[in-house]
Design a protein around this motif. Structure first.
Motif, short mmCIF file in Angstrom:
data_model
loop_
_atom_site.label_atom_id
_atom_site.label_comp_id
_atom_site.label_asym_id
_atom_site.label_seq_id
_atom_site.Cartn_x
_atom_site.Cartn_y
_atom_site.Cartn_z
N SER A 1 0.83 -1.21 0.00
CA SER A 1 0.00 0.00 0.00
C SER A 1 0.87 1.26 0.00
O SER A 1 0.53 2.25 -0.65
CB SER A 1 -0.93 0.00 1.22
N LEU A 2 1.97 1.21 0.71
CA LEU A 2 2.88 2.35 0.73
C LEU A 2 3.50 2.56 -0.64
O LEU A 2 3.65 3.72 -1.09
CB LEU A 2 3.98 2.13 1.78
N MET A 3 3.85 1.48 -1.33
CA MET A 3 4.39 1.62 -2.69
C MET A 3 3.38 2.29 -3.61
O MET A 3 3.71 3.19 -4.38
CB MET A 3 4.77 0.25 -3.25
N ASP A 4 2.13 1.86 -3.52
CA ASP A 4 1.08 2.48 -4.34
C ASP A 4 0.90 3.95 -4.00
O ASP A 4 0.74 4.79 -4.89
CB ASP A 4 -0.24 1.73 -4.15
N ALA A 5 0.92 4.24 -2.70
CA ALA A 5 0.75 5.63 -2.27
C ALA A 5 1.91 6.51 -2.74
O ALA A 5 1.71 7.65 -3.18
CB ALA A 5 0.62 5.70 -0.74
N GLN A 6 3.13 5.98 -2.66
CA GLN A 6 4.29 6.74 -3.12
C GLN A 6 4.24 6.97 -4.63
O GLN A 6 4.60 8.05 -5.12
CB GLN A 6 5.58 6.01 -2.73
N ASN A 7 3.79 5.96 -5.36
CA ASN A 7 3.65 6.12 -6.81
C ASN A 7 2.60 7.17 -7.14
O ASN A 7 2.80 8.01 -8.02
CB ASN A 7 3.29 4.78 -7.44
N SER A 8 1.47 7.14 -6.43
CA SER A 8 0.43 8.15 -6.65
C SER A 8 0.95 9.54 -6.30
O SER A 8 0.61 10.52 -6.98
CB SER A 8 -0.80 7.82 -5.80
N LEU A 9 1.77 9.64 -5.28
CA LEU A 9 2.33 10.93 -4.89
C LEU A 9 3.25 11.47 -5.98
O LEU A 9 3.22 12.67 -6.31
CB LEU A 9 3.10 10.79 -3.58
N LYS A 10 4.07 10.59 -6.57
CA LYS A 10 4.97 11.04 -7.64
C LYS A 10 4.18 11.55 -8.84
O LYS A 10 4.50 12.59 -9.42
CB LYS A 10 5.88 9.88 -8.07
N VAL A 11 3.12 10.82 -9.20
CA VAL A 11 2.30 11.24 -10.35
C VAL A 11 1.59 12.55 -10.06
O VAL A 11 1.55 13.45 -10.91
CB VAL A 11 1.30 10.12 -10.71
N ALA A 12 1.03 12.68 -8.85
CA ALA A 12 0.33 13.91 -8.49
C ALA A 12 1.29 15.09 -8.45
O ALA A 12 0.95 16.22 -8.87
CB ALA A 12 -0.36 13.74 -7.13
N ASN A 13 2.50 14.87 -7.95
CA ASN A 13 3.50 15.94 -7.89
C ASN A 13 3.93 16.35 -9.31
O ASN A 13 4.07 17.55 -9.61
CB ASN A 13 4.72 15.48 -7.09
N LEU A 14 4.11 15.36 -10.19
CA LEU A 14 4.48 15.67 -11.57
C LEU A 14 3.36 16.42 -12.28
O LEU A 14 3.62 17.38 -13.02
CB LEU A 14 4.81 14.37 -12.32
N ASN A 15 2.14 15.99 -12.07
CA ASN A 15 1.00 16.67 -12.68
C ASN A 15 0.93 18.13 -12.25
O ASN A 15 0.66 19.02 -13.07
CB ASN A 15 -0.29 15.94 -12.30
N MET A 16 1.20 18.37 -10.97
CA MET A 16 1.18 19.74 -10.46
C MET A 16 2.33 20.56 -11.06
O MET A 16 2.14 21.73 -11.42
CB MET A 16 1.29 19.72 -8.93
N ASN A 17 3.51 19.96 -11.18
CA ASN A 17 4.64 20.67 -11.77
C ASN A 17 4.37 21.05 -13.22
O ASN A 17 4.69 22.16 -13.66
CB ASN A 17 5.91 19.82 -11.69
N ILE A 18 3.77 20.13 -13.97
CA ILE A 18 3.44 20.43 -15.37
C ILE A 18 2.43 21.55 -15.45
O ILE A 18 2.54 22.47 -16.27
CB ILE A 18 2.92 19.16 -16.06
N MET A 19 1.44 21.50 -14.58
CA MET A 19 0.39 22.53 -14.58
C MET A 19 0.95 23.91 -14.24
O MET A 19 0.52 24.93 -14.80
CB MET A 19 -0.70 22.14 -13.57
N LEU A 20 1.94 23.95 -13.35
CA LEU A 20 2.49 25.23 -12.89
C LEU A 20 3.70 25.67 -13.70
O LEU A 20 4.23 26.76 -13.46
CB LEU A 20 2.88 25.13 -11.41
N GLY A 21 4.17 24.84 -14.61
CA GLY A 21 5.34 25.20 -15.40
C GLY A 21 6.63 25.09 -14.63
O GLY A 21 7.60 25.81 -14.92
N LEU A 22 6.70 24.17 -13.67
CA LEU A 22 7.90 23.97 -12.85
C LEU A 22 8.69 22.77 -13.36
O LEU A 22 8.14 21.91 -14.05
CB LEU A 22 7.51 23.75 -11.38
N PRO A 23 9.97 22.68 -13.03
CA PRO A 23 10.75 21.50 -13.42
C PRO A 23 10.15 20.22 -12.84
O PRO A 23 9.57 20.22 -11.75
CB PRO A 23 12.15 21.78 -12.82
N ASP A 24 10.31 19.13 -13.57
CA ASP A 24 9.69 17.87 -13.16
C ASP A 24 10.20 17.38 -11.81
O ASP A 24 9.47 16.69 -11.08
CB ASP A 24 9.93 16.79 -14.23
N ASN A 25 11.46 17.68 -11.47
CA ASN A 25 12.04 17.15 -10.24
C ASN A 25 11.74 18.03 -9.03
O ASN A 25 12.30 17.82 -7.95
CB ASN A 25 13.55 16.99 -10.40
#
Length: 453
Positions: A219-243
């Motif tokens: 469950s933690l692996m799934d949650a961490q993966n969802s966090l990475k995707v959500a963080n990347l989605n937010m970075n793309i939306m805001l025009g920030l670097p992916d990392n």
């Protein structure tokens, strides 16, 4: 290989590793960005490709307004030519002196091998069947509609940003809760392992605890993966670097006992007054009325004031200067009598389509507001219920653990109580984020979202 060269290589390798670690640590520090909700909205508005396209449509509509206004300005044209000629046969019927018996002109024909002329024309439209005025009116309404469409897109971007911000918050909190529960589960496995070694716990109970630990790890692996995707989605939306790792302001998800006291009827009335899509459709309907008037203008003649200047020079024949002309021009296209009817019918059909869309949008607004209002009330009720559920699950886990420690409850009961407690905390965390999204969705449905930002 001597010892000195070995030391040099070891020193270079060590220095490289140290520098790499320092650089990675610095990069990691630089990539962490605190982000408030208002800042996220501001960045998304600045970097939205959707809004950039909307701005381009506004500029296009404004250019069309300028084009429509320029149709009433004078048309000015200048033309001129210089021609080289072959030796033409000239038979001048008019000339000085009488006629000779052979019927000739009695004059020697001039030699003409070139010619030049220039013309300047000015035409000022006076009446064009109201087509010019109707075109200007339609262009203005379409420009207004483009601006309203852009405002609606802006509301959509704000709502999408709030939703993405909430999803990132939920993903972050899920990881934290799963990490905490995994830590507790790991400790439980250690305790059970010691009890099992001392013969105080059945092997089967230890295996159950270990199985739950494995499930928490997954469950933690799934949650961490969802966090990475959500963080990347937010970075793309805001025009920030992916990392870039975003640190959210969790205070915006703080539970507020106050609820919006306005009723659904008031929100619906606000929607009819402030929804940008409804106002845009109204502007397009006005443009369609103006377009019908413009098309009907083809039934009428056009009137213009004209003027011009002509200069010509043909060597040995004629020189013309100061030939100024002025007058009134009337033009009527007879084919418009049988061609314009279909154009008028097409324009009326477009108007009817817009009116049907307007009626459909009215129903859609009603449904959207009522649904958003009910979802907002539901989100508030869910939070109250989940608060009670947390109290109940924590108390249940405490009692079950005490019973288990005194051999009055099974390990399965303890693990089930632990899972129920985790689920209650997750539900409440998600409900807080969903309540924020639900309220802002209600504001968007009412057309007042941007007014509250």
């Amino acid at each position: 290989m001597n010892s000195r060269s070995i030391y040099k290589r070891l020193y270079a390798l060590t220095s490289g590793i140290v520098l790499t670690l320092v650089f990675q640590a610095a990069s990691a520090q630089q990539s962490v960005k605190p982000l408030s909700l208002n800042e996220a909205i501001s960045l998304s508005l600045q970097n939205s490709k959707q809004l950039k396209a909307s701005q381009a449509r506004i500029e296009e509509a404004n250019a069309n307004v300028k084009t429509a206004n320029e149709r009433q300005l004078p048309d000015v044209s200048i033309s001129g030519s210089y021609l080289r000629l072959t030796q033409p046969n000239l038979d001048l019927k008019l000339g000085k002196g009488g006629s000779n018996p052979g019927g000739g002109s009695g004059m020697e024909a001039p030699k003409v091998d070139q010619a030049a002329y220039g013309m300047a024309n000015v035409s000022i439209p006076v009446f064009a069947g109201m087509m010019i005025q109707s075109g200007k009116e339609a262009a203005r309404y379409l420009a207004q509609a483009a601006k309203l469409d852009a405002d609606k897109d802006r509301d959509d971007v704000i709502e999408n940003t709030i939703g993405a911000y909430s999803n990132l918050y939920k993903a972050t909190q899920a990881v934290k809760l799963m990490e905490e529960n995994l830590r507790q589960s790991t400790q439980r496995v250690k305790d059970f392992s010691n009890l099992e070694k001392n013969g105080l716990l059945a092997r089967n109970d230890l295996l159950k605890a270990e199985l739950q630990q494995s499930n928490y790890e997954l469950s933690l692996m799934d949650a961490q993966n969802s966090l990475k995707v959500a963080n990347l989605n937010m970075n793309i939306m805001l025009g920030l670097p992916d990392n870039t790792t975003l640190q959210l302001d969790t205070t915006v998800f703080k539970v507020d006992d106050k609820t919006d006291g306005r009723g659904v009827a008031e929100f619906e009335q606000l929607a009819y007054q402030n929804r940008k899509d409804a106002a845009s459709l109204g502007a397009k309907e006005k443009a369609a009325f103006a377009n019908i008037k413009g098309v009907k203008g083809e039934y009428y003649p056009s009137l213009a004031v004209t003027g011009g200047y002509v200069a010509a020079y043909i060597p040995n024949v004629v020189t013309i200067t100061n030939a100024v002309m002025g007058g009134v021009g009337l033009k009527y296209n007879l084919s418009s009598l049988w061609k314009t009817g279909s154009k008028v019918a097409s324009a009326k059909a477009q108007l009817a389509q817009l009116q049907a869309n307007e009626a459909s949008l009215t129903d859609a607004i009603h449904l959207d507001v009522v649904r958003s209002y009910e979802n907002y009330l539901l989100s508030r009720k869910k939070m109250d219920t989940y608060i009670k559920a947390i109290e109940q699950s924590e108390e249940n886990y405490r009692i079950t653990k005490n019973k288990h420690d005194n051999n009055l409850a099974t390990t399965t009961d303890l693990l089930d109580a632990d899972v129920a407690n985790l689920q209650a905390h997750l539900n409440y965390t998600f409900a807080r984020a969903d309540a924020l999204v639900a309220y802002n969705k209600l504001l968007q449905a009412s057309g007042i979202l941007d007014n509250n930002k």
